[in-house]
Design an enzyme around this catalytic site. Structure first.
Site, PDB file in Angstrom:
ATOM      1  N   ARG A 145      97.242  53.180 157.324  1.00 33.64           N
ATOM      2  CA  ARG A 145      96.241  53.994 157.677  1.00 33.64           C
ATOM      3  C   ARG A 145      94.769  53.854 158.319  1.00 33.64           C
ATOM      4  O   ARG A 145      94.345  52.595 158.419  1.00 33.64           O
ATOM      5  CB  ARG A 145      95.568  54.066 155.422  1.00 33.64           C
ATOM      6  CG  ARG A 145      95.665  54.694 154.494  1.00 33.64           C
ATOM      7  CD  ARG A 145      95.495  54.659 154.016  1.00 33.64           C
ATOM      8  NE  ARG A 145      94.078  54.586 153.454  1.00 33.64           N
ATOM      9  CZ  ARG A 145      93.101  53.992 152.151  1.00 33.64           C
ATOM     10  NH1 ARG A 145      94.739  54.482 151.361  1.00 33.64           N
ATOM     11  NH2 ARG A 145      92.319  53.724 152.280  1.00 33.64           N
ATOM     12  N   ARG A 157      98.913  46.479 154.601  1.00 32.51           N
ATOM     13  CA  ARG A 157      98.824  47.636 153.849  1.00 32.51           C
ATOM     14  C   ARG A 157      99.411  48.804 154.455  1.00 32.51           C
ATOM     15  O   ARG A 157      99.444  48.979 155.677  1.00 32.51           O
ATOM     16  CB  ARG A 157      98.234  47.596 152.889  1.00 32.51           C
ATOM     17  CG  ARG A 157      98.196  49.241 152.861  1.00 32.51           C
ATOM     18  CD  ARG A 157      97.384  49.743 151.202  1.00 32.51           C
ATOM     19  NE  ARG A 157      95.768  50.102 151.680  1.00 32.51           N
ATOM     20  CZ  ARG A 157      95.553  50.619 150.967  1.00 32.51           C
ATOM     21  NH1 ARG A 157      95.287  50.116 149.473  1.00 32.51           N
ATOM     22  NH2 ARG A 157      94.362  51.022 151.413  1.00 32.51           N
ATOM     23  N   ARG A 196      83.439  57.427 142.697  1.00 30.11           N
ATOM     24  CA  ARG A 196      82.205  56.242 143.316  1.00 30.11           C
ATOM     25  C   ARG A 196      80.923  56.306 143.376  1.00 30.11           C
ATOM     26  O   ARG A 196      80.396  54.764 143.670  1.00 30.11           O
ATOM     27  CB  ARG A 196      82.851  56.756 144.470  1.00 30.11           C
ATOM     28  CG  ARG A 196      84.070  55.613 144.636  1.00 30.11           C
ATOM     29  CD  ARG A 196      85.413  56.613 146.243  1.00 30.11           C
ATOM     30  NE  ARG A 196      85.407  55.262 146.917  1.00 30.11           N
ATOM     31  CZ  ARG A 196      87.112  54.861 146.385  1.00 30.11           C
ATOM     32  NH1 ARG A 196      87.611  56.277 145.836  1.00 30.11           N
ATOM     33  NH2 ARG A 196      87.677  54.200 147.517  1.00 30.11           N
ATOM     34  N   LYS A 201      94.528  50.072 142.738  1.00 28.11           N
ATOM     35  CA  LYS A 201      94.052  50.589 141.673  1.00 28.11           C
ATOM     36  C   LYS A 201      95.470  52.121 142.094  1.00 28.11           C
ATOM     37  O   LYS A 201      95.920  52.176 141.173  1.00 28.11           O
ATOM     38  CB  LYS A 201      92.995  51.599 141.638  1.00 28.11           C
ATOM     39  CG  LYS A 201      91.491  50.783 141.618  1.00 28.11           C
ATOM     40  CD  LYS A 201      90.567  51.797 141.754  1.00 28.11           C
ATOM     41  CE  LYS A 201      90.444  51.604 142.935  1.00 28.11           C
ATOM     42  NZ  LYS A 201      89.892  50.742 144.799  1.00 28.11           N
ATOM     43  N   ARG A 209      83.766  50.086 153.511  1.00 25.45           N
ATOM     44  CA  ARG A 209      84.386  50.640 152.624  1.00 25.45           C
ATOM     45  C   ARG A 209      84.145  49.316 151.476  1.00 25.45           C
ATOM     46  O   ARG A 209      83.763  50.155 150.538  1.00 25.45           O
ATOM     47  CB  ARG A 209      85.634  50.629 152.611  1.00 25.45           C
ATOM     48  CG  ARG A 209      86.410  51.880 153.075  1.00 25.45           C
ATOM     49  CD  ARG A 209      87.766  51.902 153.055  1.00 25.45           C
ATOM     50  NE  ARG A 209      88.719  51.131 152.516  1.00 25.45           N
ATOM     51  CZ  ARG A 209      89.747  51.233 152.699  1.00 25.45           C
ATOM     52  NH1 ARG A 209      90.330  50.569 153.963  1.00 25.45           N
ATOM     53  NH2 ARG A 209      90.799  51.144 151.982  1.00 25.45           N
TER      54      ARG A 209
HETATM   55  P1  ADP Z   1      90.273  52.526 149.058  1.00 21.80           P
HETATM   56  O1  ADP Z   1      89.915  52.767 147.308  1.00 21.80           O
HETATM   57  O2  ADP Z   1      91.393  51.857 149.164  1.00 21.80           O
HETATM   58  O3  ADP Z   1      89.215  52.937 149.794  1.00 21.80           O
HETATM   59  P2  ADP Z   1      91.053  55.564 149.014  1.00 21.80           P
HETATM   60  O4  ADP Z   1      92.747  56.128 149.104  1.00 21.80           O
HETATM   61  O5  ADP Z   1      90.710  55.389 147.745  1.00 21.80           O
HETATM   62  O6  ADP Z   1      91.259  54.311 148.996  1.00 21.80           O
HETATM   63  O7  ADP Z   1      89.890  56.303 149.378  1.00 21.80           O
HETATM   64  C1  ADP Z   1      89.943  56.658 150.581  1.00 21.80           C
HETATM   65  C2  ADP Z   1      88.128  57.225 151.451  1.00 21.80           C
HETATM   66  O8  ADP Z   1      88.552  58.108 151.434  1.00 21.80           O
HETATM   67  C3  ADP Z   1      86.882  56.631 150.909  1.00 21.80           C
HETATM   68  O9  ADP Z   1      87.149  55.563 151.963  1.00 21.80           O
HETATM   69  C4  ADP Z   1      86.517  57.893 151.115  1.00 21.80           C
HETATM   70  O10 ADP Z   1      85.531  58.306 152.491  1.00 21.80           O
HETATM   71  C5  ADP Z   1      86.613  58.911 150.705  1.00 21.80           C
HETATM   72  N1  ADP Z   1      86.097  58.816 149.154  1.00 21.80           N
HETATM   73  C6  ADP Z   1      87.559  58.763 147.655  1.00 21.80           C
HETATM   74  N2  ADP Z   1      86.884  58.516 146.546  1.00 21.80           N
HETATM   75  C7  ADP Z   1      85.871  59.580 147.540  1.00 21.80           C
HETATM   76  C8  ADP Z   1      84.519  60.149 146.609  1.00 21.80           C
HETATM   77  N3  ADP Z   1      85.125  59.241 144.284  1.00 21.80           N
HETATM   78  N4  ADP Z   1      83.374  59.454 146.647  1.00 21.80           N
HETATM   79  C9  ADP Z   1      83.351  59.642 148.033  1.00 21.80           C
HETATM   80  N5  ADP Z   1      84.406  59.909 148.960  1.00 21.80           N
HETATM   81  C10 ADP Z   1      86.031  59.016 148.429  1.00 21.80           C
END
Ligand code: ADP
Length: 209
Positions: A155, A122, A88, A13, A166
Site C-alpha cells: 500500500r 505488509r 475514526r 482489524k 497515520r
Molecule cells: P489502516 O487502519 O491500516 O490505517 P485503512 O485501510 O483502515 O488502514 O485506512 C486507510 C486510509 O483510508 C486512512 O489512512 C484514511 O486516509 C482513510 N480512511 C479510512 N477510514 C477512514 C475514516 N473513517 N475517516 C477518515 N479517513 C479514513
C-alpha cells in the site's frame, strides 16, 4: 450483530474482520477498502481522496459519513455488519449512532513496536485482498497470492512517513473513541498481539460468538 472494530493502523482489524465476517456471516465493511476501490475505479470520490490516503491523513468527515451511510443502506447490511476503520473521529461516531446504533465495539490493543513491524512488512493481494507479511505470513511464491494467484502489492501509505502520520491521526482523533464507547457501555478491549488465530480466540471469547 452491529459491530465496530477499533484500534490503531496495523492492529489487525482487517485480518480479524475478514475472519469474523466469514464465520458469522456478516458483511465486512472497511472504509479504507471502499476508498481504495474508489481510487482504483477513478470515481469522483476516488480523485478527491487519493492524495489524502497516500499521505496517511484522515478523509474529511462529510465524505466519509456519506460513504458509510450509503453502504449501510444496502440490503446485505440490514441485519448486521462489522465496521473496520469507521468511525475514526467522534463526529463519525455520533453520525453512526444516528444511522444505526452499535451493539459491540471491539478494541484491539497492540504495542507500538508491533504496529510498526506489521505495517512495514505488509503486502496485499490486488485481486482478493488477502493480507500477507514478509516475516510472519509470507506467500509460498514471492509476490503471488496463495489463494487466488493474484499479484501482491504494498500500500502507498505503508511507507515510514505515512505510517507516522497515520499513527498520529490515530492518537489524536481516534483514540478518544475508546473512552467515548466505554461510557456508552459497548466496549470490550482485547489483546491484539500474536497470530491471527490467537487473536481470533480472544475475540470469540470477548464477544461470545
Ligand atoms: P489502516 O487502519 O491500516 O490505517 P485503512 O485501510 O483502515 O488502514 O485506512 C486507510 C486510509 O483510508 C486512512 O489512512 C484514511 O486516509 C482513510 N480512511 C479510512 N477510514 C477512514 C475514516 N473513517 N475517516 C477518515 N479517513 C479514513
Amino acid at each position: 450483530m452491529k459491530m465496530v472494530f477499533l484500534g490503531p493502523p496495523g492492529a489487525g482489524k482487517g485480518t480479524l474482520a475478514a475472519m469474523a465476517s466469514k464465520s458469522m456471516g456478516l458483511p465486512h465493511i472497511s472504509t479504507g477498502d471502499l476508498f481504495r476501490a474508489a481510487i482504483k475505479n477513478e470515481t469522483e470520490l476516488g480523485k478527491k481522496v487519493k492524495g489524502i490516503l497516500a499521505e496517511g491523513k484522515l478523509v474529511p468527515d462529510d465524505l466519509t459519513i456519506a460513504l458509510i451511510r450509503e453502504r449501510l443502506g444496502a440490503d446485505d447490511a440490514r441485519d448486521g455488519w462489522i465496521l473496520d476503520g469507521f468511525p475514526r473521529t467522534t463526529g463519525q461516531a455520533e453520525a453512526l449512532q444516528s444511522i444505526a446504533p452499535v451493539e459491540l465495539v471491539v478494541n484491539f490493543d497492540v504495542p507500538d513496536e508491533t504496529i510498526l513491524f506489521r505495517l512495514t512488512g505488509r503486502s496485499i493481494c490486488k485481486d482478493c485482498g488477502k493480507i500477507y507479511h514478509a516475516t510472519t505470513m509470507p506467500p509460498a511464491r514471492e509476490g503471488v497470492c496463495d489463494i487466488c494467484g493474484g499479484p501482491l502489492y504494498v500500500r502507498s501509505d505503508d511507507r515510514e512517513e505515512a505510517i507516522r502520520t497515520r499513527l498520529n491521526a490515530y492518537r489524536e482523533q481516534t483514540e478518544p473513541l475508546i473512552a467515548w464507547y466505554g461510557k456508552l457501555g459497548k466496549l470490550v478491549t482485547i489483546d491484539g498481539s500474536g497470530s491471527p488465530d490467537a487473536v481470533y480466540i480472544r475475540f470469540a471469547e470477548a464477544s461470545r460468538v
